[in-house]
Design a protein around this motif. Structure first.
Motif, PDB file in Angstrom:
ATOM      1  N   ARG A 366      73.307  49.785 126.181  1.00 11.84           N
ATOM      2  CA  ARG A 366      72.326  50.549 126.946  1.00 11.84           C
ATOM      3  C   ARG A 366      72.113  51.917 126.302  1.00 11.84           C
ATOM      4  O   ARG A 366      73.027  52.490 125.701  1.00 11.84           O
ATOM      5  CB  ARG A 366      72.753  50.699 128.406  1.00 11.84           C
ATOM      6  CG  ARG A 366      74.147  51.231 128.601  1.00 11.84           C
ATOM      7  CD  ARG A 366      74.512  51.315 130.082  1.00 11.84           C
ATOM      8  NE  ARG A 366      75.858  51.824 130.228  1.00 11.84           N
ATOM      9  CZ  ARG A 366      76.948  51.068 130.426  1.00 11.84           C
ATOM     10  NH1 ARG A 366      76.831  49.754 130.535  1.00 11.84           N
ATOM     11  NH2 ARG A 366      78.144  51.622 130.538  1.00 11.84           N
ATOM     12  N   GLY A 367      70.896  52.434 126.438  1.00  8.62           N
ATOM     13  CA  GLY A 367      70.632  53.758 125.914  1.00  8.62           C
ATOM     14  C   GLY A 367      69.176  54.004 125.608  1.00  8.62           C
ATOM     15  O   GLY A 367      68.313  53.152 125.813  1.00  8.62           O
ATOM     16  N   LEU A 368      68.918  55.214 125.098  1.00 10.65           N
ATOM     17  CA  LEU A 368      67.603  55.682 124.688  1.00 10.65           C
ATOM     18  C   LEU A 368      67.793  56.651 123.528  1.00 10.65           C
ATOM     19  O   LEU A 368      68.802  57.366 123.468  1.00 10.65           O
ATOM     20  CB  LEU A 368      66.900  56.431 125.824  1.00 10.65           C
ATOM     21  CG  LEU A 368      66.478  55.664 127.076  1.00 10.65           C
ATOM     22  CD1 LEU A 368      66.183  56.653 128.206  1.00 10.65           C
ATOM     23  CD2 LEU A 368      65.247  54.813 126.785  1.00 10.65           C
ATOM     24  N   GLY A 369      66.836  56.745 122.622  1.00 11.07           N
ATOM     25  CA  GLY A 369      66.890  57.730 121.561  1.00 11.07           C
ATOM     26  C   GLY A 369      68.151  57.609 120.734  1.00 11.07           C
ATOM     27  O   GLY A 369      68.443  56.553 120.171  1.00 11.07           O
ATOM     28  N   VAL A 370      68.917  58.694 120.671  1.00 13.75           N
ATOM     29  CA  VAL A 370      70.216  58.673 119.986  1.00 13.75           C
ATOM     30  C   VAL A 370      71.323  58.886 121.026  1.00 13.75           C
ATOM     31  O   VAL A 370      72.234  59.690 120.854  1.00 13.75           O
ATOM     32  CB  VAL A 370      70.300  59.712 118.846  1.00 13.75           C
ATOM     33  CG1 VAL A 370      69.481  59.264 117.653  1.00 13.75           C
ATOM     34  CG2 VAL A 370      69.814  61.095 119.313  1.00 13.75           C
ATOM     35  N   PHE A 371      71.200  58.109 122.106  1.00 13.02           N
ATOM     36  CA  PHE A 371      72.075  58.250 123.279  1.00 13.02           C
ATOM     37  C   PHE A 371      72.382  56.840 123.774  1.00 13.02           C
ATOM     38  O   PHE A 371      71.706  56.308 124.655  1.00 13.02           O
ATOM     39  CB  PHE A 371      71.308  59.052 124.341  1.00 13.02           C
ATOM     40  CG  PHE A 371      72.149  59.769 125.354  1.00 13.02           C
ATOM     41  CD1 PHE A 371      73.387  60.299 125.048  1.00 13.02           C
ATOM     42  CD2 PHE A 371      71.649  59.971 126.643  1.00 13.02           C
ATOM     43  CE1 PHE A 371      74.125  60.990 126.002  1.00 13.02           C
ATOM     44  CE2 PHE A 371      72.375  60.662 127.596  1.00 13.02           C
ATOM     45  CZ  PHE A 371      73.622  61.172 127.271  1.00 13.02           C
ATOM     46  N   TRP A 372      73.430  56.205 123.208  1.00  5.93           N
ATOM     47  CA  TRP A 372      73.719  54.794 123.465  1.00  5.93           C
ATOM     48  C   TRP A 372      75.191  54.594 123.782  1.00  5.93           C
ATOM     49  O   TRP A 372      76.049  55.393 123.397  1.00  5.93           O
ATOM     50  CB  TRP A 372      73.363  53.943 122.239  1.00  5.93           C
ATOM     51  CG  TRP A 372      71.900  53.911 121.967  1.00  5.93           C
ATOM     52  CD1 TRP A 372      71.167  54.846 121.280  1.00  5.93           C
ATOM     53  CD2 TRP A 372      70.970  52.917 122.406  1.00  5.93           C
ATOM     54  NE1 TRP A 372      69.841  54.492 121.266  1.00  5.93           N
ATOM     55  CE2 TRP A 372      69.691  53.311 121.937  1.00  5.93           C
ATOM     56  CE3 TRP A 372      71.097  51.733 123.126  1.00  5.93           C
ATOM     57  CZ2 TRP A 372      68.545  52.557 122.180  1.00  5.93           C
ATOM     58  CZ3 TRP A 372      69.954  50.976 123.363  1.00  5.93           C
ATOM     59  CH2 TRP A 372      68.693  51.386 122.897  1.00  5.93           C
ATOM     60  N   ALA A 373      75.483  53.504 124.475  1.00  5.07           N
ATOM     61  CA  ALA A 373      76.865  53.126 124.768  1.00  5.07           C
ATOM     62  C   ALA A 373      77.019  51.620 124.687  1.00  5.07           C
ATOM     63  O   ALA A 373      76.102  50.864 125.043  1.00  5.07           O
ATOM     64  CB  ALA A 373      77.290  53.612 126.154  1.00  5.07           C
ATOM     65  N   LEU A 374      78.180  51.209 124.206  1.00  4.47           N
ATOM     66  CA  LEU A 374      78.617  49.822 124.277  1.00  4.47           C
ATOM     67  C   LEU A 374      79.653  49.731 125.385  1.00  4.47           C
ATOM     68  O   LEU A 374      80.668  50.434 125.344  1.00  4.47           O
ATOM     69  CB  LEU A 374      79.244  49.369 122.954  1.00  4.47           C
ATOM     70  CG  LEU A 374      78.355  49.421 121.710  1.00  4.47           C
ATOM     71  CD1 LEU A 374      79.159  48.987 120.489  1.00  4.47           C
ATOM     72  CD2 LEU A 374      77.119  48.553 121.886  1.00  4.47           C
ATOM     73  N   ASP A 375      79.389  48.907 126.381  1.00  6.38           N
ATOM     74  CA  ASP A 375      80.327  48.668 127.466  1.00  6.38           C
ATOM     75  C   ASP A 375      81.214  47.508 127.020  1.00  6.38           C
ATOM     76  O   ASP A 375      80.763  46.363 126.941  1.00  6.38           O
ATOM     77  CB  ASP A 375      79.555  48.304 128.737  1.00  6.38           C
ATOM     78  CG  ASP A 375      80.355  48.529 130.004  1.00  6.38           C
ATOM     79  OD1 ASP A 375      81.547  48.163 130.021  1.00  6.38           O
ATOM     80  OD2 ASP A 375      79.784  49.050 130.978  1.00  6.38           O
ATOM     81  N   LEU A 376      82.465  47.809 126.681  1.00 13.06           N
ATOM     82  CA  LEU A 376      83.356  46.813 126.083  1.00 13.06           C
ATOM     83  C   LEU A 376      84.178  46.103 127.159  1.00 13.06           C
ATOM     84  O   LEU A 376      84.687  46.738 128.083  1.00 13.06           O
ATOM     85  CB  LEU A 376      84.272  47.480 125.060  1.00 13.06           C
ATOM     86  CG  LEU A 376      83.537  48.185 123.904  1.00 13.06           C
ATOM     87  CD1 LEU A 376      84.522  48.853 122.958  1.00 13.06           C
ATOM     88  CD2 LEU A 376      82.638  47.216 123.146  1.00 13.06           C
ATOM     89  N   VAL A 377      84.299  44.792 127.005  1.00 10.06           N
ATOM     90  CA  VAL A 377      84.911  43.960 128.046  1.00 10.06           C
ATOM     91  C   VAL A 377      85.937  42.996 127.465  1.00 10.06           C
ATOM     92  O   VAL A 377      85.919  42.674 126.281  1.00 10.06           O
ATOM     93  CB  VAL A 377      83.829  43.144 128.801  1.00 10.06           C
ATOM     94  CG1 VAL A 377      82.863  44.059 129.528  1.00 10.06           C
ATOM     95  CG2 VAL A 377      83.075  42.217 127.842  1.00 10.06           C
TER      96      VAL A 377
END
Length: 452
Positions: A366-377
């Protein structure tokens, strides 16, 4: 880019002095091992041994224009030669121009700027403005949030750093914001998440007493707590609720503002205008400490003939404001906001989603521009986080291993709980972004090994 000749002895001396005398934030002092940094440029910094790191953290998600931007460095030097400091009560060119440039870009009628030294003080003063304007005391914020480390700001924060700092004073109330991937409302899609999250907020207001609530404060895009992009309609829904009950709506853009999401302010994505907006970080990439509150015409008018009971010795510091002027002008001249949008749409977004197809430990991108995250499971089906909430020590080993592997390969990460945040400077090039993704592709095999 040239890296100075390695000087390990100098690095050891810097580190020895640090360990002897510097007290570090958010740390058990005996358990940390700070890297001694010798220099930085653009998207990179390096140590005294000549090791170079691609900064996928933007330090604390604040060096939006990268390290050592020459126009900003020159502006600080020129201002220092002209006027290093002056009290806040005077009118000076760099302060006036910084306020004008910021007001030109803030949404709606947020045309008055109160300057602070950083984001936490911006939140403190936004809360003060809201309380004095409304004549009410309570302020509502979400559990998944970070608003700063000063008294009210840390109490408004939702993440565990709040726990040891709470005073038990009433008036600061937490509620659940939208997070469709881990819905607190058993929602089946984003539209349902939005609807139920708004219903929840309105219920909280009803039970707290609408006439007692001064403000609702939200990070426009939640930052440290997960880079949570609000579903369509949510921010507009909060705006409507606040209007209905006479509540001040505060948007915290300390991390999301000044190009980070591919717009000048994240609020621009949804066309929402708050009553107050806090900023810091990207306003001048932290070259000199600076933050502030953008204030609507209605709230500013409250203090036309009534003194505002707040202030800071270094409010609108000339060096900080000069660096903000140079930063904003450079961002406009060089298309830096547009670059952040382009990198997000063509490199980071597609690249991270491609990684998710290969790595079972990625639950959501999820994210926009240069602002992202990986939700690790651990398990994509159950969405069990890779590590427990607020994990430490052995419980946090998978994320610590991931972080160490990145650093060994020359990529400086931003890791929080079970999330890997991808937050390079807004100036990052396609080649740099792809290089970072290539390292991430390699090290995610480590987290994949923990999946079921």
């Amino acid at each position: 880019m040239s890296i100075p000749t390695a000087d390990s002895a100098a690095g050891q001396a810097v580190k020895a002095a640090d360990r002897a005398h510097v007290f570090h934030s958010w740390s058990a002092q005996a358990l940390i091992d700070p890297l001694a940094v010798a220099g930085a440029e653009g998207s990179y910094f390096w140590d005294y041994d000549g090791n170079r790191y691609l900064d996928f953290s933007s330090q604390l998600v604040n060096t939006n224009i990268g390290h050592q931007h020459p126009k900003v460095v020159a502006a600080i030097q020129e201002q220092a030669a002209k006027l290093c400091t002056i009290a806040p009560g005077f009118a000076v060119e760099s302060r006036s121009e910084a306020a004008r440039l910021i007001a030109e870009r803030t949404p709606g009628d947020l045309d008055k700027i109160f300057f602070t030294n950083g984001g936490a003080e911006a939140v403190e003063n936004a809360v003060r403005l809201a309380r004095l304007h409304s004549g009410r005391q309570k302020v509502l914020s979400t559990y998944r949030s970070y608003h700063g480390a000063t008294a009210n700001a840390i109490a408004l924060t939702g993440d565990p750093r709040r726990w040891a700092n709470e005073t038990g004073v009433s008036g600061l109330v937490h509620f659940w914001g939208p997070y469709a991937y881990r819905s607190n409302f058993h929602a089946e899609d984003e539209a349902q998440e939005c609807e139920r999250a708004l219903e929840h907020l309105e219920q909280v207001i009803a039970f707290e007493g609408p006439g007692t609530v001064a403000a609702v404060i939200l990070e426009t895009v939640v930052g440290t707590a997960g880079i949570l992009v609000p579903p369509p309609g949510y921010l507009a829904g909060v705006r409507e609720i606040c209007d209905r009950y006479g509540i001040v709506f505060i948007l915290d853009e300390v991390m999301a503002g000044f190009g980070r999401t591919g717009e000048w302010f994240a609020a621009d994505h949804w066309g929402v205008v708050p009553d107050l907006m806090t900023f810091a970080k990207g306003v001048n990439s932290g070259y000199v400490p600076l933050g502030g509150v953008a204030i609507s015409a209605e709230i500013a008018a409250t203090f036309a003939d009534r003194p505002f009971p707040g202030g800071l010795t270094y409010s609108g510091h000339p060096l900080a404001c000069a660096s903000a002027v140079a930063t904003i002008n450079a961002m406009a001249e060089e298309g830096i906001v547009e670059n952040a949008k382009h990198i997000g749409e063509t490199v980071l977004g597609p690249g991270l989603r491609e990684l998710a197809e290969r790595h079972p430990s990625i639950g959501e991108v999820r994210g926009l521009g240069v602002f992202w995250a990986l939700d690790l499971v651990k398990d994509r089906e159950t969405r069990e986080p890779l590590v427990p909430y607020n994990a430490a020590g052995a419980d946090n080993a998978p994320m610590a291993e991931l972080s160490a592997a990145c650093k060994q390969r020359g990529l400086w990460p931003f890791v929080n709980m079970n999330r890997f945040h991808v937050v390079p400077p807004c100036t990052v090039t396609e080649e740099e972004a792809k290089a970072g993704l290539a390292v991430l592709d390699e090290v995610l095999s480590l987290t994949d090994a923990h999946t079921v």
